[in-house]
Design an enzyme around this catalytic site. Structure first.
Site, PDB file in Angstrom:
ATOM      1  N   ARG A   1       0.881  -1.174   0.000  1.00  0.00           N
ATOM      2  CA  ARG A   1       0.000   0.000   0.000  1.00  0.00           C
ATOM      3  C   ARG A   1       0.910   1.212   0.000  1.00  0.00           C
ATOM      4  O   ARG A   1       1.778   1.336   0.872  1.00  0.00           O
ATOM      5  CB  ARG A   1      -0.886  -0.039   1.251  1.00  0.00           C
ATOM      6  CG  ARG A   1      -1.731   1.193   1.492  1.00  0.00           C
ATOM      7  CD  ARG A   1      -2.843   1.282   0.463  1.00  0.00           C
ATOM      8  NE  ARG A   1      -3.886   2.208   0.847  1.00  0.00           N
ATOM      9  CZ  ARG A   1      -3.799   3.523   0.779  1.00  0.00           C
ATOM     10  NH1 ARG A   1      -2.704   4.095   0.359  1.00  0.00           N
ATOM     11  NH2 ARG A   1      -4.816   4.268   1.129  1.00  0.00           N
TER      12      ARG A   1
ATOM     13  N   ARG B   1      -0.746  -5.201   5.073  1.00  0.00           N
ATOM     14  CA  ARG B   1      -0.017  -4.802   3.871  1.00  0.00           C
ATOM     15  C   ARG B   1       1.207  -3.973   4.262  1.00  0.00           C
ATOM     16  O   ARG B   1       1.177  -3.232   5.231  1.00  0.00           O
ATOM     17  CB  ARG B   1      -0.901  -3.965   2.947  1.00  0.00           C
ATOM     18  CG  ARG B   1      -2.123  -4.689   2.427  1.00  0.00           C
ATOM     19  CD  ARG B   1      -3.011  -3.782   1.610  1.00  0.00           C
ATOM     20  NE  ARG B   1      -3.542  -2.705   2.440  1.00  0.00           N
ATOM     21  CZ  ARG B   1      -4.492  -1.859   2.065  1.00  0.00           C
ATOM     22  NH1 ARG B   1      -5.001  -1.939   0.848  1.00  0.00           N
ATOM     23  NH2 ARG B   1      -4.927  -0.916   2.874  1.00  0.00           N
TER      24      ARG B   1
ATOM     25  N   GLU C   1     -11.425   5.308  -5.325  1.00  0.00           N
ATOM     26  CA  GLU C   1     -11.829   3.902  -5.411  1.00  0.00           C
ATOM     27  C   GLU C   1     -12.061   3.531  -6.873  1.00  0.00           C
ATOM     28  O   GLU C   1     -12.350   4.399  -7.699  1.00  0.00           O
ATOM     29  CB  GLU C   1     -13.107   3.673  -4.598  1.00  0.00           C
ATOM     30  CG  GLU C   1     -12.944   3.922  -3.119  1.00  0.00           C
ATOM     31  CD  GLU C   1     -11.961   2.966  -2.467  1.00  0.00           C
ATOM     32  OE1 GLU C   1     -12.003   1.755  -2.768  1.00  0.00           O
ATOM     33  OE2 GLU C   1     -11.151   3.422  -1.650  1.00  0.00           O
TER      34      GLU C   1
END
Length: 149
Positions: free
Chosen positions: A45, A87, A53
């Site tokens: 990330r 992540r 999004e």
């Protein structure tokens, strides 16, 4: 010498460090998968940014932008931590180019101020806004954290 050993141990314990890998997948505008030298897939990330999004205005464009910057390339991963989903959080570099910063410069991402206080990212976002670049060309861009609610 002992100081260097202690520093290396602290960095290893904290999970912070630098390594390289090849970008093999683009999940969305701010998340990639890298294959490291041990042939492990690591989901990363991008630190300090939040892209629209995928089903939001500019979401697909952000994904295309990050793909153009790093897909299939060997990158340097400068890990800054781990997020709540496990992540790796990192700044990604292709040569001297910071992908995180480029996405803000191109108007494909917000500076994620809630989790990152980097003044340079804030400055780059302000410049992109002022110049109405990318998502900032919209009259009322909706931040992804608001869109997710």
């Amino acid at each position: 010498m002992l100081r260097l050993v202690i520093l290396a141990m602290l960095l290893a314990f904290s999970g912070i460090g630098t390594y390289t890998g090849k970008v093999i997948k683009i999940t969305d505008g701010d998340t990639i998968v890298v294959l490291n030298r041990s042939k492990e897939q690591i989901k990363i990330r991008l630190e300090g940014i939040d892209c629209p999004e995928s089903h939001q205005e500019y979401g697909e464009k952000a994904k295309q932008a990050i793909a153009g910057l790093c897909f299939g390339k060997e990158v340097e991963i400068r890990k800054s931590g781990t997020d709540r989903y496990g992540r790796t959080l990192a700044f990604i570099y292709v040569g001297d180019v910071c992908v995180n910063k480029q996405l803000i410069i191109q108007g494909m991402a917000w500076h994620y101020k809630k989790y990152n206080k980097d003044p340079e990212l804030a400055r780059l976002e302000a410049e992109a806004k002022q110049n109405k670049v990318g998502l900032w060309s919209q009259p009322y861009p909706i931040a992804p954290w608001d869109f997710r609610r």
